[in-house]
Design an enzyme around this catalytic site. Structure first.
Site, PDB file in Angstrom:
ATOM      1  N   HIS A  93      79.238 111.151  12.932  1.00 33.66           N
ATOM      2  CA  HIS A  93      78.233 111.814  13.779  1.00 33.66           C
ATOM      3  C   HIS A  93      76.933 111.999  12.998  1.00 33.66           C
ATOM      4  O   HIS A  93      75.841 111.767  13.518  1.00 33.66           O
ATOM      5  CB  HIS A  93      78.708 113.204  14.213  1.00 33.66           C
ATOM      6  CG  HIS A  93      79.907 113.216  15.121  1.00 33.66           C
ATOM      7  ND1 HIS A  93      81.015 113.991  14.872  1.00 33.66           N
ATOM      8  CD2 HIS A  93      80.165 112.557  16.282  1.00 33.66           C
ATOM      9  CE1 HIS A  93      81.896 113.834  15.856  1.00 33.66           C
ATOM     10  NE2 HIS A  93      81.416 112.957  16.714  1.00 33.66           N
ATOM     11  N   LYS A  96      89.010 120.349  27.489  1.00 36.01           N
ATOM     12  CA  LYS A  96      89.634 120.187  26.172  1.00 36.01           C
ATOM     13  C   LYS A  96      89.822 121.564  25.543  1.00 36.01           C
ATOM     14  O   LYS A  96      89.006 122.451  25.762  1.00 36.01           O
ATOM     15  CB  LYS A  96      88.725 119.367  25.252  1.00 36.01           C
ATOM     16  CG  LYS A  96      88.623 117.900  25.636  1.00 36.01           C
ATOM     17  CD  LYS A  96      87.775 117.174  24.597  1.00 36.01           C
ATOM     18  CE  LYS A  96      87.525 115.722  24.976  1.00 36.01           C
ATOM     19  NZ  LYS A  96      86.604 115.059  24.048  1.00 36.01           N
ATOM     20  N   ARG A 129      81.104 102.856  18.065  1.00 36.10           N
ATOM     21  CA  ARG A 129      81.802 102.448  16.850  1.00 36.10           C
ATOM     22  C   ARG A 129      82.300 101.020  16.943  1.00 36.10           C
ATOM     23  O   ARG A 129      82.216 100.265  16.005  1.00 36.10           O
ATOM     24  CB  ARG A 129      82.992 103.385  16.602  1.00 36.10           C
ATOM     25  CG  ARG A 129      82.565 104.709  16.050  1.00 36.10           C
ATOM     26  CD  ARG A 129      83.634 105.727  16.214  1.00 36.10           C
ATOM     27  NE  ARG A 129      83.789 106.067  17.615  1.00 36.10           N
ATOM     28  CZ  ARG A 129      84.425 107.120  18.056  1.00 36.10           C
ATOM     29  NH1 ARG A 129      84.998 107.917  17.207  1.00 36.10           N
ATOM     30  NH2 ARG A 129      84.513 107.382  19.338  1.00 36.10           N
ATOM     31  N   SER A 155      86.889 112.508  15.267  1.00 38.71           N
ATOM     32  CA  SER A 155      87.248 113.918  15.069  1.00 38.71           C
ATOM     33  C   SER A 155      88.759 114.096  15.235  1.00 38.71           C
ATOM     34  O   SER A 155      89.375 114.902  14.538  1.00 38.71           O
ATOM     35  CB  SER A 155      86.511 114.809  16.076  1.00 38.71           C
ATOM     36  OG  SER A 155      85.128 114.740  15.871  1.00 38.71           O
TER      37      SER A 155
END
Ligand code: ADP
Length: 163
Positions: free
Chosen positions: A18, A42, A91, A129
């Site tokens: 990040h 979440k 990514r 993460s």
């Protein structure tokens, strides 16, 4: 607001991937707002306040980066802020499908919105993460994954949870 971009995400916790994206965005825009999503779907490890503090400490030397948080839709938050550019990190090809769905949805909710995709350094391609949480949850350490203060937070969090 011209030349301002918003980088939204869960950042639970913020990783060096990040931060790589934040640094790249900060070179392209006059102001970058890192916006922590308060996502009810979440259950985060760190509170929004803790995540904001972690990011703030990590970007303290980059003058044009601000940290904020929001609830609800990104498209609405961007309207409220009067910002049209959202930054997302890509990514690998595997991110593309999901990111396209989000970008197209956001565009239909807020036609003024553009999503700019940035690629991190190759060494952060496999960093998420989720992987960081998994490793630290089981007492492991992942080199060059998170800033030192975030690593301390993770170790402390999981230490408290172990019997
Ligand atoms: P979300 O939960 O919305 O996917 P994240 O906080 O995981 O949010 O990520 C926010 C943004 O940062 C997303 O665009 C994601 O693709 C990107 N990102 C996450 N990890 C990395 C990384 N290692 N390198 C580059 N971008 C990343």
């Amino acid at each position: 607001m011209k030349n301002t971009a918003i980088y939204p995400g869960t950042f639970d916790p913020v990783t060096n991937g990040h931060l790589d994206i934040i640094k790249r965005a900060a070179r392209m825009f006059d102001t970058v707002i890192v916006a922590v999503l308060n996502n009810n779907a979440k259950t985060p490890l760190f509170s929004v306040a803790a995540r904001r503090a972690q990011i703030k400490a990590a970007v303290k030397d980059i003058a044009n980066v601000k940290v904020d948080s929001f609830d609800g839709l990104l498209a609405d938050y961007m309207k409220r802020k009067n910002v049209s550019v959202a930054i997302r990190g890509l990514r690998a090809v595997s991110d593309l499908e999901y990111e396209f769905q989000i970008a197209n949805t956001n565009r239909s909710l807020n036609p003024a919105m553009e999503t700019v995709f940035l690629m991190p350094s190759a060494k952060y391609t496999y960093l998420t993460s989720t992987i960081v949480r998994e490793v630290y949850c089981h007492g492991g350490r992942l080199k060059d994954s998170v800033p030192p203060h975030v690593e301390r937070g993770l170790i402390e969090f999981y230490k408290k949870r172990r019997p």
